[in-house]
Write a protein that holds these residues in place. Structure first.
Motif, PDB file in Angstrom:
ATOM      1  N   SER A 174      88.270 -35.439  63.541  1.00 42.13           N
ATOM      2  CA  SER A 174      89.484 -36.259  63.479  1.00 42.13           C
ATOM      3  C   SER A 174      90.126 -36.452  64.843  1.00 42.13           C
ATOM      4  O   SER A 174      89.927 -35.652  65.765  1.00 42.13           O
ATOM      5  CB  SER A 174      90.503 -35.635  62.519  1.00 42.13           C
ATOM      6  OG  SER A 174      91.039 -34.447  63.051  1.00 42.13           O
ATOM      7  N   GLU A 211      81.448 -31.682  51.909  1.00 43.10           N
ATOM      8  CA  GLU A 211      82.875 -31.331  51.878  1.00 43.10           C
ATOM      9  C   GLU A 211      83.524 -32.072  50.713  1.00 43.10           C
ATOM     10  O   GLU A 211      83.159 -33.211  50.417  1.00 43.10           O
ATOM     11  CB  GLU A 211      83.554 -31.746  53.191  1.00 43.10           C
ATOM     12  CG  GLU A 211      83.076 -30.993  54.402  1.00 43.10           C
ATOM     13  CD  GLU A 211      83.429 -29.512  54.336  1.00 43.10           C
ATOM     14  OE1 GLU A 211      84.571 -29.186  53.982  1.00 43.10           O
ATOM     15  OE2 GLU A 211      82.539 -28.688  54.627  1.00 43.10           O
ATOM     16  N   ASP A 212      84.504 -31.455  50.095  1.00 47.07           N
ATOM     17  CA  ASP A 212      85.201 -32.116  48.996  1.00 47.07           C
ATOM     18  C   ASP A 212      86.169 -33.174  49.542  1.00 47.07           C
ATOM     19  O   ASP A 212      86.886 -32.919  50.529  1.00 47.07           O
ATOM     20  CB  ASP A 212      85.975 -31.090  48.176  1.00 47.07           C
ATOM     21  CG  ASP A 212      86.769 -31.756  47.071  1.00 47.07           C
ATOM     22  OD1 ASP A 212      86.142 -32.375  46.189  1.00 47.07           O
ATOM     23  OD2 ASP A 212      88.010 -31.710  47.105  1.00 47.07           O
ATOM     24  N   LYS A 259      92.578 -30.636  54.425  1.00 47.02           N
ATOM     25  CA  LYS A 259      92.211 -29.946  55.679  1.00 47.02           C
ATOM     26  C   LYS A 259      92.514 -30.819  56.894  1.00 47.02           C
ATOM     27  O   LYS A 259      92.884 -30.315  57.955  1.00 47.02           O
ATOM     28  CB  LYS A 259      90.731 -29.566  55.655  1.00 47.02           C
ATOM     29  CG  LYS A 259      90.380 -28.474  54.651  1.00 47.02           C
ATOM     30  CD  LYS A 259      88.865 -28.284  54.583  1.00 47.02           C
ATOM     31  CE  LYS A 259      88.476 -27.389  53.425  1.00 47.02           C
ATOM     32  NZ  LYS A 259      86.997 -27.349  53.249  1.00 47.02           N
ATOM     33  N   LEU A 260      92.342 -32.135  56.734  1.00 47.66           N
ATOM     34  CA  LEU A 260      92.688 -33.041  57.822  1.00 47.66           C
ATOM     35  C   LEU A 260      94.171 -32.893  58.161  1.00 47.66           C
ATOM     36  O   LEU A 260      94.553 -32.874  59.340  1.00 47.66           O
ATOM     37  CB  LEU A 260      92.351 -34.490  57.415  1.00 47.66           C
ATOM     38  CG  LEU A 260      92.925 -35.599  58.278  1.00 47.66           C
ATOM     39  CD1 LEU A 260      92.436 -35.483  59.730  1.00 47.66           C
ATOM     40  CD2 LEU A 260      92.537 -36.970  57.706  1.00 47.66           C
ATOM     41  N   GLN A 313      90.031 -31.956  49.132  1.00 50.54           N
ATOM     42  CA  GLN A 313      90.326 -30.842  50.030  1.00 50.54           C
ATOM     43  C   GLN A 313      90.054 -31.209  51.483  1.00 50.54           C
ATOM     44  O   GLN A 313      90.706 -30.687  52.387  1.00 50.54           O
ATOM     45  CB  GLN A 313      89.512 -29.617  49.612  1.00 50.54           C
ATOM     46  CG  GLN A 313      89.984 -29.080  48.251  1.00 50.54           C
ATOM     47  CD  GLN A 313      89.127 -27.950  47.722  1.00 50.54           C
ATOM     48  OE1 GLN A 313      87.908 -27.950  47.938  1.00 50.54           O
ATOM     49  NE2 GLN A 313      89.727 -27.014  47.039  1.00 50.54           N
ATOM     50  N   GLY A 314      89.142 -32.146  51.709  1.00 49.43           N
ATOM     51  CA  GLY A 314      88.901 -32.632  53.064  1.00 49.43           C
ATOM     52  C   GLY A 314      90.126 -33.334  53.626  1.00 49.43           C
ATOM     53  O   GLY A 314      90.485 -33.152  54.799  1.00 49.43           O
ATOM     54  N   ARG A 347      82.993 -30.152  60.408  1.00 47.04           N
ATOM     55  CA  ARG A 347      82.993 -30.791  59.091  1.00 47.04           C
ATOM     56  C   ARG A 347      84.040 -31.888  58.968  1.00 47.04           C
ATOM     57  O   ARG A 347      83.915 -32.770  58.117  1.00 47.04           O
ATOM     58  CB  ARG A 347      83.211 -29.750  57.978  1.00 47.04           C
ATOM     59  CG  ARG A 347      82.301 -28.536  58.050  1.00 47.04           C
ATOM     60  CD  ARG A 347      80.848 -28.886  58.235  1.00 47.04           C
ATOM     61  NE  ARG A 347      80.269 -29.627  57.119  1.00 47.04           N
ATOM     62  CZ  ARG A 347      79.115 -30.275  57.176  1.00 47.04           C
ATOM     63  NH1 ARG A 347      78.429 -30.311  58.313  1.00 47.04           N
ATOM     64  NH2 ARG A 347      78.665 -30.913  56.127  1.00 47.04           N
ATOM     65  N   ILE A 348      85.092 -31.787  59.748  1.00 49.16           N
ATOM     66  CA  ILE A 348      86.118 -32.829  59.727  1.00 49.16           C
ATOM     67  C   ILE A 348      86.370 -33.227  61.174  1.00 49.16           C
ATOM     68  O   ILE A 348      86.912 -32.446  61.960  1.00 49.16           O
ATOM     69  CB  ILE A 348      87.402 -32.336  59.034  1.00 49.16           C
ATOM     70  CG1 ILE A 348      87.064 -32.003  57.579  1.00 49.16           C
ATOM     71  CG2 ILE A 348      88.510 -33.401  59.108  1.00 49.16           C
ATOM     72  CD1 ILE A 348      88.198 -31.468  56.781  1.00 49.16           C
ATOM     73  N   THR A 370      79.172 -39.687  54.308  1.00 50.08           N
ATOM     74  CA  THR A 370      80.360 -39.687  55.168  1.00 50.08           C
ATOM     75  C   THR A 370      81.534 -40.201  54.368  1.00 50.08           C
ATOM     76  O   THR A 370      81.352 -40.944  53.383  1.00 50.08           O
ATOM     77  CB  THR A 370      80.138 -40.570  56.414  1.00 50.08           C
ATOM     78  OG1 THR A 370      81.176 -40.338  57.369  1.00 50.08           O
ATOM     79  CG2 THR A 370      80.111 -42.050  56.079  1.00 50.08           C
ATOM     80  N   ILE A 391      84.864 -37.257  57.365  1.00 51.85           N
ATOM     81  CA  ILE A 391      84.614 -36.031  56.608  1.00 51.85           C
ATOM     82  C   ILE A 391      83.111 -35.939  56.363  1.00 51.85           C
ATOM     83  O   ILE A 391      82.477 -36.897  55.911  1.00 51.85           O
ATOM     84  CB  ILE A 391      85.406 -36.024  55.291  1.00 51.85           C
ATOM     85  CG1 ILE A 391      86.918 -36.160  55.584  1.00 51.85           C
ATOM     86  CG2 ILE A 391      85.138 -34.744  54.496  1.00 51.85           C
ATOM     87  CD1 ILE A 391      87.789 -36.286  54.348  1.00 51.85           C
TER      88      ILE A 391
END
Lengths: 181, 139
Positions: free
Chosen positions: A28, B29-30, B37-38, B33-34, A25-26, B123, B25
């Motif tokens: 990076s 996903e928010d 989380k990153l 909050q994304g 989902r992320i 995205t 992201i």
């Protein structure tokens, strides 16, 4: 009616995309430091050429940039309504001609498209020729820098690169970070 | 005349920039909050947003009275964004992000993005630069 004022809780809605859900989902990557560059967009060039050419000359092909505001001789932008074909959940509209527009603030990501050519993905707020303030996805090849140079703060991405790849979940080609090829 | 005592508020913090992270992201996903989380994924305690663009399904922007302004999509494009991430003693990152969004007619709205209420549509691309306060790195 596209906006409303509320108090209290609401449940944010989700969308089901056409492709298979990705567990990542992320997505990076990072590098130990950033390289910063002040760039001036040259009058008369397209936003695409004014960003891509001078950065390529100093070896920058992946970057996150902030366009600090300036006048364009002409500018085109798109919005992103639902895709009636069902190919994806949204699709860009045909370009909207903003005329001689002032770009108030914008961010542009520089990466490579699926053919390895430079790709500029830019969103910005603009005061269009009529005086209204609008926003959307800027068409970089069709937007021409006005008579004065426009300053840009560039954060060059090093140690990895941004490449466009078809995203299976959304069925849209998107920029993602990859190890340098 | 009443005066405001600001002597107990730290108004400056010296430090330096550290690592740079870029993330994509994914949908649903928010946004806020994304970004948090990153920071967890990359080990950033504090960071500034260096750039960001993408789309939201709908946008929810905070109002002064505690309510919110909802901008309906899809998609609502984020056309400007700025903000920072700070972590407290428990290490949990908290992002404060504000910006301008455009609806499907290109009309623009602005304000703070409410955590949990700004789901990504297709995205969101974001670049963060780590902030290293001198008070945390001097030792």
């Amino acid at each position: 009616m596209t906006q409303s004022l509320h108090a209290g809780y609401h449940r944010p809605r989700m969308l089901r995309h056409v492709g298979r859900f990705s567990p990542v989902r992320i997505h990076s990557m990072h590098h130990q430091s950033g390289r910063h560059i002040r760039l001036l967009l040259a009058p008369g060039l397209s936003l695409y050429d004014a960003l891509v050419r001078p950065l390529a000359e100093i070896g920058v092909t992946s970057a996150s940039t902030t366009i600090l505001g300036g006048q364009f001789a002409r500018l085109e932008y798109c919005v992103a309504p639902p895709d009636p074909s069902g190919h994806a959940v949204i699709a860009y509209s045909p370009p909207i001609d903003a005329g001689a527009a002032y770009l108030v603030f914008g961010n542009a990501t520089l990466g490579k498209d699926m053919q390895g050519k430079a790709l500029v993905h830019c969103h910005a707020s603009v005061r269009v020729a009529s005086g209204e303030v609008k926003g959307g996805h800027i068409v970089p090849q069709a937007s021409i820098v006005g008579a004065q140079p426009i300053p840009v703060l560039v954060t060059a991405l090093e140690g990895f690169e941004l490449r466009q790849a078809l995203d299976d979940e959304t069925n849209i080609p998107l920029l993602k970070p990859f190890k340098e090829s | 005349m009443a005066t405001t005592d600001t002597t107990r508020v730290a108004t400056t913090e010296t430090g330096r920039m550290g690592r740079v992270a870029y993330a994509r992201i994914a949908p649903n996903e928010d946004l806020v909050q994304g970004v948090e989380k990153l920071c967890l994924a990359e080990g950033f305690r504090h960071a500034f947003v260096r750039g960001g663009l993408g789309s939201l399904i709908d946008a929810s922007l905070g109002l002064r009275d505690g309510g919110y302004q909802q901008v309906a999509g899809p998609a609502v494009e984020v056309v400007s964004i700025a903000g920072e991430v700070r972590s407290g003693p428990d290490g949990a990152p908290v992002a404060a992000l504000a910006g301008i969004v455009a609806d499907t007619q290109g009309n623009v709205y602005g304000g703070p993005f409410l955590a949990g209420w700004n789901p990504v549509c297709v995205t969101f691309e974001v670049t963060l630069e780590e902030w290293l306060p001198d008070t945390e790195t001097a030792a």
